[in-house]
Design a protein around this motif. Structure first.
Motif, short mmCIF file in Angstrom:
data_model
loop_
_atom_site.label_atom_id
_atom_site.label_comp_id
_atom_site.label_asym_id
_atom_site.label_seq_id
_atom_site.Cartn_x
_atom_site.Cartn_y
_atom_site.Cartn_z
N CYS A 46 0.84 -1.21 0.00
CA CYS A 46 0.00 0.00 0.00
C CYS A 46 0.87 1.26 0.00
O CYS A 46 1.93 1.30 0.62
CB CYS A 46 -0.91 0.03 1.22
N GLU A 47 0.38 2.28 -0.67
CA GLU A 47 1.06 3.57 -0.71
C GLU A 47 0.00 4.67 -0.58
O GLU A 47 -0.98 4.70 -1.34
CB GLU A 47 1.80 3.72 -2.04
N LEU A 48 0.17 5.55 0.39
CA LEU A 48 -0.76 6.67 0.56
C LEU A 48 -0.38 7.77 -0.43
O LEU A 48 0.71 8.34 -0.36
CB LEU A 48 -0.70 7.20 1.99
N VAL A 49 -1.30 8.08 -1.35
CA VAL A 49 -0.98 9.05 -2.41
C VAL A 49 -1.76 10.34 -2.31
O VAL A 49 -1.32 11.37 -2.84
CB VAL A 49 -1.22 8.42 -3.81
N ALA A 50 -2.94 10.32 -1.66
CA ALA A 50 -3.76 11.53 -1.66
C ALA A 50 -4.70 11.56 -0.45
O ALA A 50 -5.06 10.52 0.11
CB ALA A 50 -4.57 11.63 -2.94
N VAL A 51 -5.10 12.77 -0.11
CA VAL A 51 -6.04 13.01 0.97
C VAL A 51 -6.96 14.14 0.53
O VAL A 51 -6.55 15.05 -0.20
CB VAL A 51 -5.31 13.41 2.28
N SER A 52 -8.22 14.08 0.97
CA SER A 52 -9.16 15.17 0.71
C SER A 52 -9.79 15.59 2.04
O SER A 52 -10.25 14.73 2.80
CB SER A 52 -10.25 14.74 -0.27
N VAL A 53 -9.81 16.89 2.30
CA VAL A 53 -10.36 17.41 3.55
C VAL A 53 -11.11 18.71 3.28
O VAL A 53 -10.91 19.36 2.25
CB VAL A 53 -9.25 17.68 4.59
#
Length: 286
Positions: A46-53
């Protein structure tokens, strides 16, 4: 020998070409932050690529502390950059995320499982576009057994939930019915009815019963009692199932998170376990 070498070369190339799952998180509350830190620390496959807030300021400060760079994007753009999107949102914006994710053929990991009860069209979208909806076990126990029993005939499913008073404060059902929790000295039953009605009256408290109903006999036949318990420091859930293959009961006492007493600590860990199921070579359980 040559054939063996060629086979090993192919295996090595395939392994090298296997890219990690691109993961995005919608919402950086208590659960989102725990999951983000765990992926950043290192979660195989797994790789964390993006976040939305909604509020980029605090999110930028949090993301700056991570080892790997993570992009802030608009909610509806998450399926453009990620394979798996973890939902950790208020119900009011759930559809803004869910429908684009499923129409893009991506995997939606749902924390707000209660929202699925009133949105059966999302299951149709997943089938039509090749998307997937993953509802992790979360703060509940025994969903594998319930799913197995549902392949036969389940006669009844009942859940009894005891929660600390603080974890129930402000629930719509309590406000609508003028139910006061002040100065309680003993447990008080504040709701008894179907899972469908419970997720409307307690949207932040009983996602567990929504998951239970989806695994078993549905939201209209799954029954629940909710108790406000001034002596309890944990979220306690007891499930009783009667079926033609087995009769069983299970109980779990979850420790509430410090930041949000409505949510158990184990919920975020369940999301991480679900990601391991998606990305790992071995899957234990149904």
């Amino acid at each position: 020998m040559s054939a063996v070498i060629q086979l090993e070369d192919v295996r090595g190339s395939a392994k090298a070409a296997s890219a990690p799952l691109r993961v995005a998180i919608a919402g950086l509350g208590t659960i989102g932050k725990v999951v983000a830190k765990r992926i950043d620390k290192g979660l195989d496959g797994c790789e964390l690529v993006a976040v939305s807030v909604r509020n980029p300021g605090p999110a930028k400060e949090f993301l700056a502390e991570l080892k790997s760079p993570v992009t802030l994007v608009e909610l509806e753009d998450l399926p453009k950059v990620a394979d798996v999107i973890i939902e950790a949102l208020p119900a009011s914006v759930f559809d803004t995320l869910a429908e684009p994710v499923l129409k893009a053929g991506r995997t939606l990991v749902v924390i707000s499982v209660g929202t699925l009860v009133s949105r059966p069209h999302l299951f149709d979208l997943a089938r039509e576009y090749g998307g997937k909806i993953v509802a992790p076990t979360g703060a509940l126990i025994g969903l594998d057994a319930v799913k197995a029993a549902a392949e036969g005939t389940i006669n009844s499913v009942r859940m009894v939930t005891h929660k600390p008073v603080k974890g129930l404060e402000g629930a719509p059902h309590l406000v609508k019915n003028n139910i006061s929790l002040e100065n309680l000295t003993e447990p008080k039953k504040v709701f008894e009815g179907t899972a469908r009605d419970a997720v409307v009256g307690f949207p932040a408290n009983v996602n567990v019963v929504a998951a239970l109903s989806l695994a078993g006999i549905g939201a209209d036949r799954t029954m629940i009692e909710i108790w406000a318990d001034p002596a309890s420091d944990r979220n306690r859930h007891r499930i009783t199932v009667d079926s033609d293959s087995a009769a069983f009961s299970m109980e779990i006492a979850n420790i509430p998170s410090v930041e949000n007493p409505k949510t158990g600590k184990i919920t975020a860990l369940s999301i991480i376990a679900a990601l391991k199921n998606l990305s790992g070579p071995v899957r234990i359980g149904t």
